[in-house]
Design an enzyme around this catalytic site. Sequence first.
Site, PDB file in Angstrom:
ATOM      1  CG  HIS A  63       3.988  -4.103  -8.390  1.00  0.00           C
ATOM      2  ND1 HIS A  63       5.184  -3.690  -7.839  1.00  0.00           N
ATOM      3  CD2 HIS A  63       3.032  -3.892  -7.426  1.00  0.00           C
ATOM      4  CE1 HIS A  63       4.971  -3.250  -6.614  1.00  0.00           C
ATOM      5  NE2 HIS A  63       3.675  -3.362  -6.335  1.00  0.00           N
TER       6      HIS A  63
ATOM      7  CB  SER B  37       4.521  -3.080  -3.180  1.00  0.00           C
ATOM      8  OG  SER B  37       4.074  -1.906  -3.807  1.00  0.00           O
ATOM      9  CD1 TRP B  38       3.336  -0.213   3.112  1.00  0.00           C
ATOM     10  CD2 TRP B  38       4.611   1.568   2.651  1.00  0.00           C
ATOM     11  NE1 TRP B  38       3.570   0.450   4.298  1.00  0.00           N
ATOM     12  CE2 TRP B  38       4.354   1.544   4.034  1.00  0.00           C
ATOM     13  CE3 TRP B  38       5.399   2.588   2.130  1.00  0.00           C
ATOM     14  CZ2 TRP B  38       4.854   2.508   4.907  1.00  0.00           C
ATOM     15  CZ3 TRP B  38       5.898   3.556   2.997  1.00  0.00           C
ATOM     16  CH2 TRP B  38       5.620   3.510   4.369  1.00  0.00           C
TER      17      TRP B  38
ATOM     18  CG  ASP C 219       6.936  -3.511 -10.599  1.00  0.00           C
ATOM     19  OD1 ASP C 219       6.045  -2.657 -10.742  1.00  0.00           O
ATOM     20  OD2 ASP C 219       7.279  -3.978  -9.492  1.00  0.00           O
TER      21      ASP C 219
ATOM     22  N   GLY D 103       0.839  -1.187   0.000  1.00  0.00           N
ATOM     23  CA  GLY D 103       0.000   0.000   0.000  1.00  0.00           C
ATOM     24  C   GLY D 103       0.882   1.248   0.000  1.00  0.00           C
TER      25      GLY D 103
END
Length: 332
Positions: A308, A122-123, A280, A55
Amino acid sequence: MAETHRFQLKTDEDLLYPPLEPFNTGRLPVSKLHTIYYEECGNKEGIPIVFVHGGPGGGIGPRDRRFFDPNVYYAVLFDQRGSGQSTPAFCLEENDTWSLVEDMEKLRKHLGIDKWVLFGGSWGSTLSLAYAQTHIGRVLAMVLRGIFTLRDEEIRWFYQEGASFLYPDMWDDYLKPIPEEERDDLVKAYHKRLTGDNEEERIACARSWSKWEMATSQLFVNQENLRKANDDAWSLAFARIECHYFTNKGFFTSPSQLIDNAKIIHKSGIPVTIVQGRYDVVCPAKTAWELYKQLPNAEFHLLEDCGHSAREISITEKLVQACDKYKNIVEK
């Protein structure tokens, strides 16, 4: 170093461990305002590993439990502030990177864990790097995917101009809620509406923001991902919290803080695996490559047939393989 799996016939479901339920769930107050939800899965006496979701605002789900051998790993999953089942929902107050880092420490101590493996994409890779650079003595190993460090160039590429050239049809939908005169800074324009008092506008913007990321997160557009953006509760948490963090530049002291401080991880000697999709467009491979140059002893997998998402077959495979490898070399 670059890898391809052109004739892979498996599905991502085939590569994961079987579905399982937590043996315990709980809620941990981490401030006067925030309480985080957590799950414990697998073998309580096993190697501790913490799943750090993306996120920010993405939350955890049942599939996230399945990367880890339940006979060997003691897996901890948690919803970050404002996300998933944590309360209050999609709250931005007292919600910043360093509060999340300390929430992880509070959770580790609450569960009586000495050290744990960090698993984040990711985050989740961002927060894992921030945690490791702050509490390196509590980290056994790191498995990172789709590297994101919140530098201005990364935000501009995805939310202002860059990825838009590859997905012009989806980009038009992303632009729709924002008047033309405000499109020179789309993150700012979205933030204004996502934190405004107009509920109808807030929900419409949350859906559009979330749909853009869901549309672009896999090499081939996944309709199931797009449907997720129609869940207003999920979209509000995802869009509001992401936009809040991006507007505040991740709450970092310098744009390249996580890349610069990767030397802390390198000097510690802990094993690190980086899994990155070549295509990605959410978190382009440039960032992963620059991190790898600061972590030259890391295992770096640049996958030629992926974008991604951790739902893509080759990425799922490499993540499971990394965890399977570490269960034989990491000591509690």
